[in-house]
Motif scaffolding. Structure first.
Motif, mmCIF file in Angstrom:
data_model
loop_
_atom_site.group_PDB
_atom_site.id
_atom_site.type_symbol
_atom_site.label_atom_id
_atom_site.label_comp_id
_atom_site.label_asym_id
_atom_site.label_seq_id
_atom_site.Cartn_x
_atom_site.Cartn_y
_atom_site.Cartn_z
ATOM 1 N N ASP A 109 -8.615 6.129 1.218
ATOM 2 C CA ASP A 109 -9.316 5.582 0.064
ATOM 3 C C ASP A 109 -10.508 6.488 -0.223
ATOM 4 N N GLU A 164 0.840 -1.194 0.000
ATOM 5 C CA GLU A 164 0.000 0.000 0.000
ATOM 6 C C GLU A 164 0.879 1.250 0.000
ATOM 7 N N PRO A 219 -10.229 -3.391 -0.020
ATOM 8 C CA PRO A 219 -9.805 -2.166 0.663
ATOM 9 C C PRO A 219 -10.505 -1.944 1.993
#
Length: 331
Positions: A209, A186, A320
């Motif tokens: 996100d 990430e 996610p």
């Protein structure tokens, strides 16, 4: 000149009869006689041996029963009680090893009500559930316990304990290593070693996100293992998550595992053949010191390890956020 007598001229000439060839010998008959004699000898020998064996007494076979062993005298060692045998605790109710919901927090409504995650539900947490379902079966998935809560507005916490059978391979360690690999990928991520876990790691993702119509979602996670149990912690919030928050949960959860589970991993009977791309099998190839190197882009931050592992199947990466967890929408 010599004169030839007339008597010699008029005498008849005797004719010689031609010689006839001798007839060849008949070899085929000789071969048949020899073959017949040999066959007759075999038959006669077999019959003679059978008659001799039939007249003999049968050979006695050894008895099938074995001699009775004498029982040892004296008192046997008593089995360990449940309070002393840590393996009994690990084989018991796995949900009792989970952290308790803090006071004032709201129980998560996206986690199973009984606290258990079956194989299908756990596979749904991956980006390719169908692929991971088969792999989890191969990896000897046994069971998973989960708890979660919502606290401080939009912050959600989910803790999972996944137990493997580990008859053929050390899947608890492999699962933790695989989760750490994908967490390191990430962008804009800090990582720290969880004290007392050896290879356990905690991660904070500083890049949220973003999705249209929803608030930005920050994430943090921690992965470690103890014996045949893997620990997974996931935190999501609309505000940046601190290191102290994820480390506190990880340390307290691992403390409960250390107090109630065996200290050593179960040894496999044989190694699993590497017939598919590595997903939950290869440990991180980077040296430990690469995790704590300062990032040139932001002083004081910890850069992810610069690793070059073999190609891994993207089906091993997580979603996610939890698919059942509600995502906070923007006002």
């Amino acid at each position: 000149m010599l004169e030839v007598p007339e008597e010699a001229v008029d005498a008849p000439v005797a004719q010689v009869a031609p010689q006839t060839p001798a007839a060849p010998a008949r070899r085929g008959r000789t071969i048949l006689l020899v073959a017949g004699a040999a066959l007759l000898g075999i038959v006669a020998g077999t019959c003679t041996g059978y008659l001799i064996q039939a007249d003999r007494e049968p050979t006695k076979l050894p008895p099938l029963s074995q001699p009775v062993l004498t029982q040892a005298k004296g008192k046997a060692h008593e089995p360990l009680s449940a309070a002393q045998d840590r393996q009994v605790r690990a084989d018991g109710d796995l949900r009792k090893l989970l952290l308790k919901k803090p006071r004032g927090a709201k129980t998560a409504d996206w986690t199973p009500g009984d606290g258990w995650m079956d194989l299908a539900a756990y596979a749904e947490s991956y980006q390719k559930p169908g692929t991971m379902f088969g792999r989890l079966v191969t990896d000897e998935f046994r069971r998973a316990a989960v708890t979660g809560w919502q606290a401080g507005g939009n912050q959600t916490v989910e803790i999972r304990l996944i137990q493997f059978r580990q008859q053929e391979s050390l899947e608890a360690a492999d699962s933790s290593d695989s989760s750490q690999y994908w967490a390191d990928r990430e962008p804009d991520t800090d990582s720290w070693t969880i004290p007392g876990t050896g290879s356990g790691m905690a991660y904070v993702h500083h890049r949220p996100d973003s999705k249209a119509g929803y608030l930005p979602l920050y994430g943090a996670q921690a992965h470690a293992y103890r014996g045949d149990i893997t620990m997974e912690i996931w935190i999501y919030d609309t505000k940046p998550i601190t290191k102290a928050r994820i480390m506190d949960l990880a340390e307290r959860q691992m403390e409960r595992l250390r107090a109630r589970t065996p200290t050593s991993r179960t040894s496999p009977s044989r190694s699993r053949p590497q017939s598919r791309p590595p997903c939950r099998t290869s440990p991180l190839p980077s040296p430990p010191q690469s995790r704590t190197s300062p990032s040139p882009s932001r002083p004081g931050r910890v850069a992810p390890a610069a690793v070059s592992p073999p190609s891994r199947d993207p089906s091993c990466s997580r979603r996610p956020w939890s698919p059942a967890s509600p995502r906070p929408s923007s006002p």
